[in-house]
Design an enzyme around this catalytic site. Structure first.
Site, mmCIF file in Angstrom:
data_model
loop_
_atom_site.group_PDB
_atom_site.id
_atom_site.type_symbol
_atom_site.label_atom_id
_atom_site.label_comp_id
_atom_site.label_asym_id
_atom_site.label_seq_id
_atom_site.Cartn_x
_atom_site.Cartn_y
_atom_site.Cartn_z
ATOM 1 N N ASP A 37 0.848 -1.191 0.000
ATOM 2 C CA ASP A 37 0.000 0.000 0.000
ATOM 3 C C ASP A 37 0.886 1.244 0.000
ATOM 4 O OD1 ASP A 37 -1.879 1.976 0.513
ATOM 5 O OD2 ASP A 37 -2.004 1.508 2.658
ATOM 6 N N ASN A 39 -0.230 4.539 -0.552
ATOM 7 C CA ASN A 39 -0.810 5.805 -0.078
ATOM 8 C C ASN A 39 -1.372 5.742 1.342
ATOM 9 O OD1 ASN A 39 -3.151 4.373 -0.410
ATOM 10 N ND2 ASN A 39 -4.160 5.851 -1.759
ATOM 11 N N ASP A 41 -3.843 3.957 2.812
ATOM 12 C CA ASP A 41 -5.254 3.722 3.161
ATOM 13 C C ASP A 41 -5.516 2.280 3.613
ATOM 14 O OD1 ASP A 41 -5.068 2.346 0.790
ATOM 15 O OD2 ASP A 41 -6.708 3.403 -0.218
ATOM 16 N N ASP A 45 -1.918 -1.089 -3.678
ATOM 17 C CA ASP A 45 -2.238 -0.342 -4.895
ATOM 18 C C ASP A 45 -1.140 -0.522 -5.949
ATOM 19 O OD1 ASP A 45 -0.253 1.366 -3.714
ATOM 20 O OD2 ASP A 45 -1.862 2.318 -2.565
ATOM 21 N N ASP A 218 -10.763 -15.567 -15.726
ATOM 22 C CA ASP A 218 -11.541 -15.978 -14.564
ATOM 23 C C ASP A 218 -12.688 -16.901 -14.969
ATOM 24 O OD1 ASP A 218 -11.989 -15.355 -11.650
ATOM 25 O OD2 ASP A 218 -13.936 -14.695 -12.403
ATOM 26 N N GLU A 279 -8.500 -20.174 -15.890
ATOM 27 C CA GLU A 279 -8.863 -20.619 -14.543
ATOM 28 C C GLU A 279 -10.083 -21.522 -14.714
ATOM 29 O OE1 GLU A 279 -10.739 -19.682 -10.277
ATOM 30 O OE2 GLU A 279 -11.555 -18.880 -12.125
HETATM 31 C C1 NOJ Z 1 -12.451 -17.003 -9.397
HETATM 32 C C2 NOJ Z 1 -11.648 -15.978 -8.674
HETATM 33 O O1 NOJ Z 1 -10.329 -16.433 -8.536
HETATM 34 C C3 NOJ Z 1 -12.349 -15.748 -7.363
HETATM 35 O O2 NOJ Z 1 -11.571 -15.010 -6.460
HETATM 36 C C4 NOJ Z 1 -13.664 -15.080 -7.643
HETATM 37 O O3 NOJ Z 1 -14.384 -14.937 -6.443
HETATM 38 C C5 NOJ Z 1 -14.491 -15.921 -8.626
HETATM 39 N N1 NOJ Z 1 -13.724 -16.433 -9.713
HETATM 40 C C6 NOJ Z 1 -15.603 -15.082 -9.196
HETATM 41 O O4 NOJ Z 1 -15.089 -14.134 -10.086
HETATM 42 CA CA CA Z 2 -3.591 2.159 -1.008
#
Ligand code: NOJ
Ligand code: CA
Length: 555
Positions: A37, A39, A41, A45, A218, A279
């Site tokens: 991080d 900044n 918060d 980032d 994903d 994935e």
């Molecule tokens: C797989 C991702 O790795 C996971 O973190 C996410 O919650 C689900 N797909 C939905 O996008």
């Molecule tokens: Ca940050």
């Protein structure tokens, strides 16, 4: 142990058919909100990533994969995207991204970004349009809106459950329902719609034009659903993302492959061997290999490998199957032990009870891991993995030996799984705790203000990178050493030959001039002759103790 060798820079932007970088690369997963991080918060980032690129170069990785940093209400930590072509202010700006990318490339590190095509956020412009539009409209046709069952449509269109628990359908005020395989804030797109297909070509080109080296895709097994959306209930002990379940009407449908053939053509318009990594949680290595046929994706995560326990026979089998099935379609085998969705392998490998993927572990979960056993096995497991031919994925913090954080206070947990199951499943927060850089700094150097979006355990001071940097016994030193020798001996491009005669509880193989022996049993194992390159634990040099892996070269 010999000190690590310096890594060499690979040319970026060149095409090398047959020797593409992704065939052998070690790719480090950055989970941006928990990496660094800048900044203050309490949320990592892009500037934080840029500031630590030299550490990643020193570690010796070839590429990084960044989990989502796009505009998002963060209901699922960024996997709920409201704008695919902009950076969320939480993480910085597009200029910060460009800067990070340029500096990564200057370090010889390639950058893969995450693409989330199965669903958007409910705050995405298209979904807001769909809510405002009438049933049957073009705006609704970009998502999976359906009428309900029952006399007044008061029942969901089918019995599907969300991966995060609870129903996979939510009703809107006019009575229709929309499908969300994940949280109710993550409506599924309808991939039969050409508008959706064209929009994702545009998104791919947007990031390719900026210079990214590829995409981790994903839920790459989920985009297409069986026609008619037939009822289905997952097996009670099924992994959340599909895993061992066969014939699920929303996982692994034939239609997804046409989408990836199309994307393959989009990537081929660009120089530099850009890559797509799936994935896809599928029951077998053979099924997974369908995603990486020559005209589809380039890599697929090897989840059958990740989900294999600490068992020599099972590991031998999944390694052999992987080295048969992936090369059979012209793809490299890939290897992975941890990511942001699974219990960290420094804890998982010592669990003594079943723990389906996505459920996580908490203080009262059965089969609690003994931390020392878990770490020892994790070091041994990684030392096996990084000797295997193909490409390997690392998850931030595993190079520090971080365990799963099991005792996160309930009021700090943020995974939608935790809320959607009323705390019955702990979910994935335990592997997402911000990583420690400096033992005696606020938030262990994660954030200058000391803020951290999930609390870091007190024991992590001694796991901080600063505490391991100069310690040859440390996990960080082990990773650097193994990565340097992997590169020097070109193990990623090598071939595996099994060695026998060490007993059932031992894994032994040769890759080029390196012999690898891993003892997964309890009795010490007599080693063959050879010069010790690296060992996952200190030992007498002749008798390999339990849960230890060595690399040897010929004398
Ligand atoms: C797989 C991702 O790795 C996971 O973190 C996410 O919650 C689900 N797909 C939905 O996008
Ligand atoms: Ca940050």
């Amino acid at each position: 142990m010999t000190s690590p060798l310096t890594s060499t820079l690979e040319p970026i932007g060149e095409s090398r058919p047959g020797a593409e970088w992704w065939r052998t690369a070690v790719i480090y997963q950055i989970y941006p909100r928990s990496f660094a991080d800048a900044n203050g918060d309490g949320i990592g980032d892009l500037s934080g990533i840029t500031a630590h690129l030299d550490d990643l170069a020193a570690l010796g990785v070839d590429a990084v994969w960044l989990s989502p940093f796009y505009r998002s209400p963060q209901k699922d930590a960024g996997y709920d995207v409201a704008d695919y072509c902009d950076v969320d202010p939480l993480f910085g700006t597009l200029a910060d991204f460009d800067d990070m990318l340029a500096r990564a490339h200057a370090h010889g590190i390639r950058v893969i970004v995450d693409l989330v095509p199965n669903h958007s956020s409910d705050q995405h412009g298209w979904f807001q349009e769909a809510l405002a539009a009438a049933p049957g409209s073009a705006a609704r046709a970009r998502y999976m809106f359906r009428d309900g069952q029952g006399t007044d449509g008061e029942l969901p269109p089918n019995n599907w459950e969300s991966v995060f628990g609870g129903p996979a359908w939510t009703r809107v005020p006019d009575g229709q329902w929309y499908l969300h395989l994940f949280d109710s804030t993550q409506p599924d797109f309808d991939w039969a719609n050409p508008e959706v297909q064209e929009e994702f070509r545009r998104i791919l080109r947007f990031w390719l034009d900026r210079g990214v080296d590829g995409f981790r895709v994903d839920v790459a097994h989920g985009l297409v659903k069986t026609d008619g959306l037939p009822d289905h209930l997952p097996a009670v002990d099924a992994d959340s993302m599909g895993g061992a379940d066969e014939d699920v009407p929303y996982w692994g449908q034939e239609g997804v492959h046409e989408i990836y053939r199309d994307w393959n053509r989009v990537l081929a318009e660009y120089d530099g061997d850009r890559a797509l990594c799936a994935e896809a949680w599928l029951p077998t290595v053979d099924r997974t290999a369908l995603w990486v046929r020559p005209d589809e994706m380039h890599q697929a995560f090897n989840f059958p490998y990740l989900t294999t326990g600490w068992d020599a026979a099972e590991l031998r089998e999944v390694i052999s199957e992987s080295l048969r099935a992936f090369p059979a379609v012209g793809a490299p085998a890939t290897w992975v032990l941890s990511n942001h969705d699974v219990v960290r392998h420094a804890s998982r490998l010592a669990l003594t009870a079943e723990n389906p993927q996505g459920h996580g572990i908490g203080p009262d979960s059965p089969g609690q891991p003994i931390p020392e056993v878990g770490l020892r096995r994790a070091r041994a497991a990684t030392t096996v993995m990084l000797a295997l031919p193909g490409s390997a994925y690392l998850y931030q913090g595993e190079e520090l030996g971080l365990p799963e954080v099991i005792d996160l206070p309930a009021d700090t947990r943020q995974d939608p799984t935790w809320f959607r199951t009323d705390g019955e499943r702990y979910g994935r927060d335990g592997c997402r705790v911000p990583i420690p850089w400096v033992g005696d700094a606020p938030a262990y150097g994660f954030s200058p203000s000391g803020a951290s979006w999930l609390p870091q355990p007190a024991e992590w001071a001694e796991l901080a990178r600063s505490a391991q940097e100069d310690d040859p016994e440390s996990t960080l030193w082990l990773y650097r050493t193994v990565l340097a020798y992997r590169r020097a001996h070109e193990l990623g491009a090598g071939a595996l030959e099994w060695l026998t005669g060490f007993g059932d509880e031992v894994i032994a193989f040769r890759n080029g001039d390196v012999t690898v022996v891993a003892n997964l049993g309890t009795a010490p194992v007599t080693l063959p002759a050879g010069t010790l390159l690296v060992a996952s634990e200190d030992f007498d040099g002749a008798h390999l103790p339990a849960d230890t892996t060595v690399w040897l070269t010929a004398d």
